[in-house]
Enzyme design. Structure first.
Site, PDB file in Angstrom:
ATOM      1  N   LYS A 157      47.383  39.948  33.519  1.00  0.00           N
ATOM      2  CA  LYS A 157      47.626  41.130  33.272  1.00  0.00           C
ATOM      3  C   LYS A 157      46.712  41.983  32.537  1.00  0.00           C
ATOM      4  O   LYS A 157      46.603  41.282  31.994  1.00  0.00           O
ATOM      5  CB  LYS A 157      49.422  40.924  32.481  1.00  0.00           C
ATOM      6  N   SER A 192      56.884  45.004  30.386  1.00  0.00           N
ATOM      7  CA  SER A 192      55.321  45.578  31.010  1.00  0.00           C
ATOM      8  C   SER A 192      54.478  45.126  31.550  1.00  0.00           C
ATOM      9  O   SER A 192      53.771  45.244  32.129  1.00  0.00           O
ATOM     10  CB  SER A 192      54.658  45.876  29.218  1.00  0.00           C
ATOM     11  N   SER A 220      58.915  42.212  27.645  1.00  0.00           N
ATOM     12  CA  SER A 220      58.122  42.562  28.525  1.00  0.00           C
ATOM     13  C   SER A 220      57.670  41.128  29.519  1.00  0.00           C
ATOM     14  O   SER A 220      56.851  40.931  30.332  1.00  0.00           O
ATOM     15  CB  SER A 220      57.042  43.015  28.280  1.00  0.00           C
TER      16      SER A 220
END
Length: 441
Positions: free
Chosen positions: A78, A147, A171
């Site tokens: 990420k 996210s 997330s």
């Protein structure tokens, strides 16, 4: 095809000389090339560099040097984790072109385990709510969640077998549920946050995505290493997740079905699906109600998160507020108005919530609850509600999303299990039992 292998299967094949890292990485590259225009999971991807790492992994195996547990396995990162050889832009134009000189601890540990760092996956703006470019691999008209949107979508699209993400509200669990993969948020503090974008110290956790529970345990075992640079970590002995996962539960697990105060927010088909699933589990599951005080958990989390966003992103707000999304700008401005006494009261209330949950965990192996309000919503303007994750993030407990159900549309509907802090190994073992449950016990 190598790209469809689990990480555990691929690692075993590479170690035995039946598969090369180059072949595995090349097939993952082919998947990315085929699907990226549709899924848009990557913020940085350099196929030549990925193959260079794979060739080095194969040379090391041929040289018969010691190999790590993830030797030659591609992993997505990420884009909030610092990487010394790739940009880390945190999903915001304010950090465009940012080039760290040091790896985040989690990235360094993955490299040490032999992983091929495949690239950086898309995150929402500063890992909050404003969506990135990623689409749901099951239907590009639906959100992948956030996210950690790119990490979940990359694993779901078989672009990589493993990826890491983070969770400050929902997330990891939410995008895993929407994209139909396994997502795991460990007990807060088990994995170092050093070198990862900071939002809220009392809430931030690192998590991971995979297509099997065994793979979650495999990658988590490599990351649960004490790092003195992260003040949230406490050194203590931990169980090897993979070893305990391989064991059969000594007795059939006892599971508490906890609807939580968020239950009225769940879609009708979610409520029906979970009620029916609970019925199929028979005597293994018991519905347990939370005290009325838990109605305040959402507000409690909000006070902490908004206050900390105002602190963590003060520099971005001062230097580039006009380049922030209206949503994030409003959240920061809300946090600026919060009082220190309310923040500290919220932290104290979070501790009380966990004390109450311990009474449930004393009687049950895990809590069974929805991962999300429903399947991935249509539209790309938002990432869906994290409300079924909020309580568990607030209390720092481990959670896992299992892709066991589907909605009427055919989209995935995640099942969430949570357990007591530090009981991660038993949680994964219970999750494996639940995923394989056929009503025969």
């Amino acid at each position: 095809m190598p790209a469809t292998l689990s990480a555990s299967e691929a690692a075993t094949a590479i170690r035995a000389g039946k598969l090369t890292s180059v072949d595995l990485v090349q097939q993952c590259i082919d998947r990315i090339v085929k699907l990226e225009d549709k899924v848009r999971a990557w913020s940085f991807f350099d196929p030549a560099y990925a193959l260079e790492q794979a060739r080095d992994a194969d040379r090391r195996r041929q040289a018969k040097v010691p190999l790590g547990a993830l030797h030659g396995i591609p992993v997505g990162i990420k884009d909030i984790f610092d990487t010394r050889d790739m940009p880390t832009e945190n999903g915001t134009v304010l950090h465009a072109g940012r080039r760290p000189t040091e790896d985040a601890t989690a990235v360094a540990l993955l490299r040490g385990a032999g992983a091929v760092i495949m690239g950086k996956t898309v995150t929402t703006e500063l890992a909050v709510y404003s969506p990135g470019k990623t689409r749901n691999p099951h239907d590009p008209d639906h959100t992948p969640g956030g996210s950690s949107s790119g990490s979940a979508a990359a694993v779901a699209g078989e672009m990589v077998p493993l990826a890491i993400g983070s969770q400050t509200n929902g997330s990891v669990i939410r995008p895993a549920a929407y994209c139909g993969v396994y997502g795991y948020k460990p007990t807060r503090g088990l994995i170092s946050l050093y070198g990862a974008l900071a939002q809220s110290a009392p809430l931030d956790s690192i998590g991971m995505f995979a297509r099997t529970i065994e793979d979650l345990a495999l990658i988590a075992d490599q990351l649960m290493v004490f790092d003195g640079r992260d003040p949230s970590q406490i050194p203590y002995a931990r169980a090897a997740l993979s070893d305990i996962l391989a064991q059969k539960p000594p007795t059939p697990p006892r599971i508490a079905f906890v609807k939580t105060p968020a239950w009225p927010k769940a879609a009708a088909e979610t409520q029906e699906a979970f009620s029916q699933f609970a019925q199929t589990l028979g005597s293994h599951v018991t519905e347990v109600a939370l005290p009325d005080s838990f109605d305040k958990a959402i507000d409690c989390h909000s006070v902490i998160m908004l206050s900390d966003l105002a602190k963590s992103f003060a520099r971005e707000y001062e230097r580039g507020r006009d380049q922030l999304s209206p949503t994030l700008r409003n959240m920061i401005e809300d946090g600026q108005k919060r009082l220190a006494v309310d923040y500290n009261l919220a932290l104290e209330q979070a501790r009380r919530f966990y004390q109450s949950l311990q009474q449930i965990f004393a009687d049950y192996d895990a809590i069974f609850t929805p991962a999300t309000t429903g399947t991935a919503p249509r539209g790309l303007e938002a990432t869906g509600s994290p409300i079924f994750c909020t309580l568990w993030t607030l209390t720092g407990v481990p959670a896992i999303s299992l892709p066991l159900l589907k909605g009427a549309s055919g989209l995935p509907l995640g099942v969430q299990l949570v357990a007591a802090r530090g009981d991660d190994a038993r949680l994964l073992r219970t999750a494996r039992w639940l995923a394989g449950y056929r009503g025969a016990e």
